[in-house]
Write an enzyme that holds these catalytic residues in place. Structure first.
Site, PDB file in Angstrom:
ATOM      1  N   HIS A 260       0.872  -1.172   0.000  1.00 54.41           N
ATOM      2  CA  HIS A 260       0.000   0.000   0.000  1.00 54.41           C
ATOM      3  C   HIS A 260       0.910   1.223   0.000  1.00 54.41           C
ATOM      4  CE1 HIS A 260      -3.209  -2.738   1.954  1.00 54.41           C
ATOM      5  NE2 HIS A 260      -3.422  -2.645   0.649  1.00 54.41           N
ATOM      6  N   GLU A 263       1.690   3.318   3.104  1.00 54.55           N
ATOM      7  CA  GLU A 263       2.258   2.644   4.278  1.00 54.55           C
ATOM      8  C   GLU A 263       3.757   2.516   4.028  1.00 54.55           C
ATOM      9  OE1 GLU A 263      -0.034  -0.938   4.760  1.00 54.55           O
ATOM     10  OE2 GLU A 263      -1.923   0.165   4.839  1.00 54.55           O
ATOM     11  N   HIS A 392       3.389  -3.800   6.456  1.00 52.00           N
ATOM     12  CA  HIS A 392       2.289  -2.850   6.312  1.00 52.00           C
ATOM     13  C   HIS A 392       2.317  -1.843   7.459  1.00 52.00           C
ATOM     14  CE1 HIS A 392      -0.200  -4.967   3.122  1.00 52.00           C
ATOM     15  NE2 HIS A 392       0.729  -5.872   3.398  1.00 52.00           N
ATOM     16  N   GLU A 484       2.189  -5.714  10.627  1.00 48.09           N
ATOM     17  CA  GLU A 484       1.681  -4.352  10.819  1.00 48.09           C
ATOM     18  C   GLU A 484       2.625  -3.649  11.779  1.00 48.09           C
ATOM     19  OE1 GLU A 484      -0.884  -2.998   9.315  1.00 48.09           O
ATOM     20  OE2 GLU A 484      -1.806  -4.732   8.345  1.00 48.09           O
TER      21      GLU A 484
END
Length: 672
Positions: A260, A263, A392, A484
């Site tokens: 993404h 990110e 991410h 994450e």
């Protein structure tokens, strides 16, 4: 005087005038740099050398104050020096090389453009030491290669420098003295690898990766896996003791960032990791040398460079949660992969249906397939990856497959894979090595992972189809987790170094964790490796298959297991193994299979088994992707220059620095 005599006199008079004009006309000057290369002589007469004060802004910090004109290159004045491409290069080299080899290159170049002046017995230049030039070229040549720039002609160590016996000056001696004092004041706990913790544009990212590969060319190599929708290179870098190809029994892992575009922390961490692996290997870090010598590590710092440009244009202060997330086609890349999980759920109870290496359905190719997705799928299919991590942002947790819920109408439902325990171990490895991820007291970003210790099954968190991690697992042997990294998707530059400290050990531990479970080679009776043989574990309904030369890797936790190797046209062989709780390397389990006649199969078995096996190699069978005019991505292992395509090669990105300044084009900087 008759007409003939008149014409003769007129011709002689005209010729005399031409000779006078030619004799009196000033000699044509050389192009910049040509005189130094011996192609011509810029001076109509030998000029008398004159010593003068150094008055060049980028050279005023030399350890002497007087220089001489003409200088070593034949430039006769300060104005001529400042108007040349050589001086312009020294003024921008810090930015071009992203700070690497500064100020060494600038000081060395200044010692040529403004050499030290020796007054007695008559004004003469004192050349800099050839040994200093050679040391700088050895240490900095890779930096120029990294941006596709030739080594500057005026830094030719043989031509413009002198030996100690001839009498020379070392322009870097004061700099080295200051560095030695600074290094002596460092504590043993401070890092020896120096990294600039700043954000990098796409061009700077390519430069860092290529410079790193050039600096560590014996263990590193860059290659392109394809191009983004807008034509930007998807440039990967690999680290191994023999870059460029797969080695028997050496496991392969990949780290992917910036899927993404907004990110961005993962992208930066992977750039820092590439520089760290290179530098620490050269410094003799035993841990890094062991990792690189026994593993093939692939790093794709940015899977979505188009989205990153949109996010970076806003900056970290204004960037929200959506700008730059998708690619240039407005496709979310983590929803764009084939939904093989739904196929598994529909067919898993049918006898003979294979739950591994599920083929891509032909119908997938008639939808919107992103260029980035296409490139990554070809990459995944061409390299026998064992494990992977996709970095991410937006939370602080590790999620693992399945990401798509086993019940269509349940958005949060525990949906484990057959390798649930292996996935949990992978996730635990990263989370427990992170500075704060596994701490239940750590402040989170909205979701609650208090009881999970920083890891969670993806579908239990939230369900979505078409994810990259599920595709890796069901289409190949690769086990991929999603990392994450934190609440802030686009942190400020001040946070980059602290985030590196929080994640460095976790990244290293994750890469090292590939060396567990079992590995081996499946051969026939003549000793040849068998490609595509299945390795199954009793109680786990998911097989892995052997690579080109018959080698395999299977991530497994401790305990007693029954392993079976099988291949079409060969007998099955089973072995009982025991894996202790603490292993520093994988167990070696080899198989030798005997050839047997191929047995006929029933209609149901043929329906599902042959459809899985026979169509796995079908990749875009109707050429749907190519039909839209997208360029064929480069194959792994075939380097391709960022921004270069087709037969027409454009000038490097740094060329505008010189053409816009109005100086003569420095073609001597082009590598061709």
């Amino acid at each position: 005087m008759d007409t003939t005599e008149y014409k003769t006199v007129l011709a002689v008079f005209t010729l005399f005038n031409v000779l006078v004009i030619c004799w009196c006309a000033p000699q044509r000057f050389c192009e910049p740099g040509h005189e130094a290369l011996g192609r011509c002589n810029n001076s109509p007469a030998e000029e008398k050398p004159v010593c003068s004060e150094i008055n060049l802004g980028y050279c005023n910090d030399l350890d002497y104050s007087r220089t001489i004109f003409p200088n070593i290159l034949g430039q006769r004045s300060r104005h001529e020096v400042e108007s040349g491409a050589e001086y312009l290069l020294l003024s921008v080299v810090h930015g071009l090389l992203n700070g690497e080899c500064s100020p060494d290159i600038r000081l060395l170049g200044c010692s040529v453009l403004a050499p030290r002046c020796q007054d007695l017995p008559s004004p003469a230049p004192v050349k800099s030491c050839r040994s200093t030039c050679e040391a700088v070229r050895k240490g900095c040549g890779h930096a120029f290669e990294g941006i596709d720039m030739a080594w500057p002609y005026f830094l030719d160590c043989d031509r413009f420098f002198a030996s100690e016996q001839e009498g020379c000056h070392d322009p870097l001696a004061p700099l080295r003295a200051r560095q030695e004092v600074a290094f002596s004041n460092l504590s043993p706990d401070e890092p020896s690898t120096i990294i600039q913790f700043t954000y990098h544009s796409n061009a700077q990212m390519y430069s860092v990766l290529k410079r790193t590969a050039a600096k560590c060319s014996h263990i590193s190599k860059t290659y392109s896996i394809g191009r983004s929708t807008e034509g930007k290179d998807l440039l990967a870098i690999e680290f191994t003791d023999n870059p460029g190809g797969h080695e028997l029994l050496e496991p392969e892992i990949k780290l992917v960032g910036n899927m993404h575009g907004n990110e961005v922390l993962g992208r930066q961490l992977l750039l820092y990791l590439a520089q760290y692996l290179c530098s620490e290997y050269l410094l003799g870090n035993q841990r890094i040398q062991t990792l690189v010598n026994t593993t093939r590590v692939h790093i794709l710092a940015s899977m979505n460079p188009d989205g990153y440009e949109l996010a970076a244009a806003e900056g970290h202060e204004l960037n929200g949660w959506t700008v730059g997330r998708t690619n240039a086609q407005n496709l979310d890349l983590n929803r764009n992969f084939p939904d093989l999980t739904s196929i598994l759920y529909r067919n898993r109870r049918i006898k003979g249906f294979r739950t591994d290496h599920i083929p891509i359905p032909d119908s997938y190719w008639f939808g919107k397939v992103a260029s980035e997705t296409y490139a990554v799928m070809k990459w995944i299919r061409s390299v026998p990856f064992v494990q992977s991590a996709s970095l991410h942002g937006g939370e602080l947790v590790i999620s693992y497959p399945f990401d798509f819920s086993r019940h269509l109408h349940e958005e949060r439902m525990f949906s484990p894979t057959p390798d649930e325990q292996a996935f949990k171990q992978l996730a635990r490895t990263y989370a427990d090595s992170h500075a704060s991820m596994a701490d239940n007291n750590t402040e989170r970003c909205g979701a609650s992972f208090i009881r999970s210790g920083g890891i969670i099954n993806g579908a239990l968190w939230y369900s979505f189809p078409g994810g990259m991690s599920d595709f890796n697992y069901l289409h190949t042997n690769c086990l991929e987790i999603t990392v994450e990294l934190g609440c802030d998707k686009f942190p400020s530059e001040e946070e980059l170094y602290p985030e590196w400290l929080r994640n460095k050990e976790a990244l290293l531990s994750f890469m090292e964790s590939v060396h567990r479970g079992i590995k081996g080679v499946v051969k026939d009776e003549e000793g040849y490796g068998i490609k595509g043989a299945s390795i199954s574990v009793r109680g786990i309904r998911k097989d892995v298959t052997t690579a080109e030369d018959g080698d395999y890797w299977r991530l497994m936790n401790s305990g007693t297991h029954i392993i079976t190797a099988s291949a079409k046209g060969y007998s099955k062989v089973s072995k009982r193994i025991y894996l202790p709780a603490h292993m520093d390397k994988p167990g070696r389990v080899d198989f030798v299979l005997k050839k047997v006649p191929v047995q006929p199969v029933g209609p149901d078995y043929h329906l599902f088994l042959s459809s899985s096996l026979d169509t796995y190699d079908r990749f875009d069978p109707y050429n749907q992707f190519q039909r839209y005019g997208r360029a064929e991505p480069g194959e792994p292992g075939e380097p391709r220059e960022p921004g270069m395509g087709g037969e027409r090669q454009e000038k490097p990105w740094w060329w505008n620095y010189f053409t816009q300044a109005g100086v003569s084009a420095p073609t001597w900087l082009l590598r061709n």
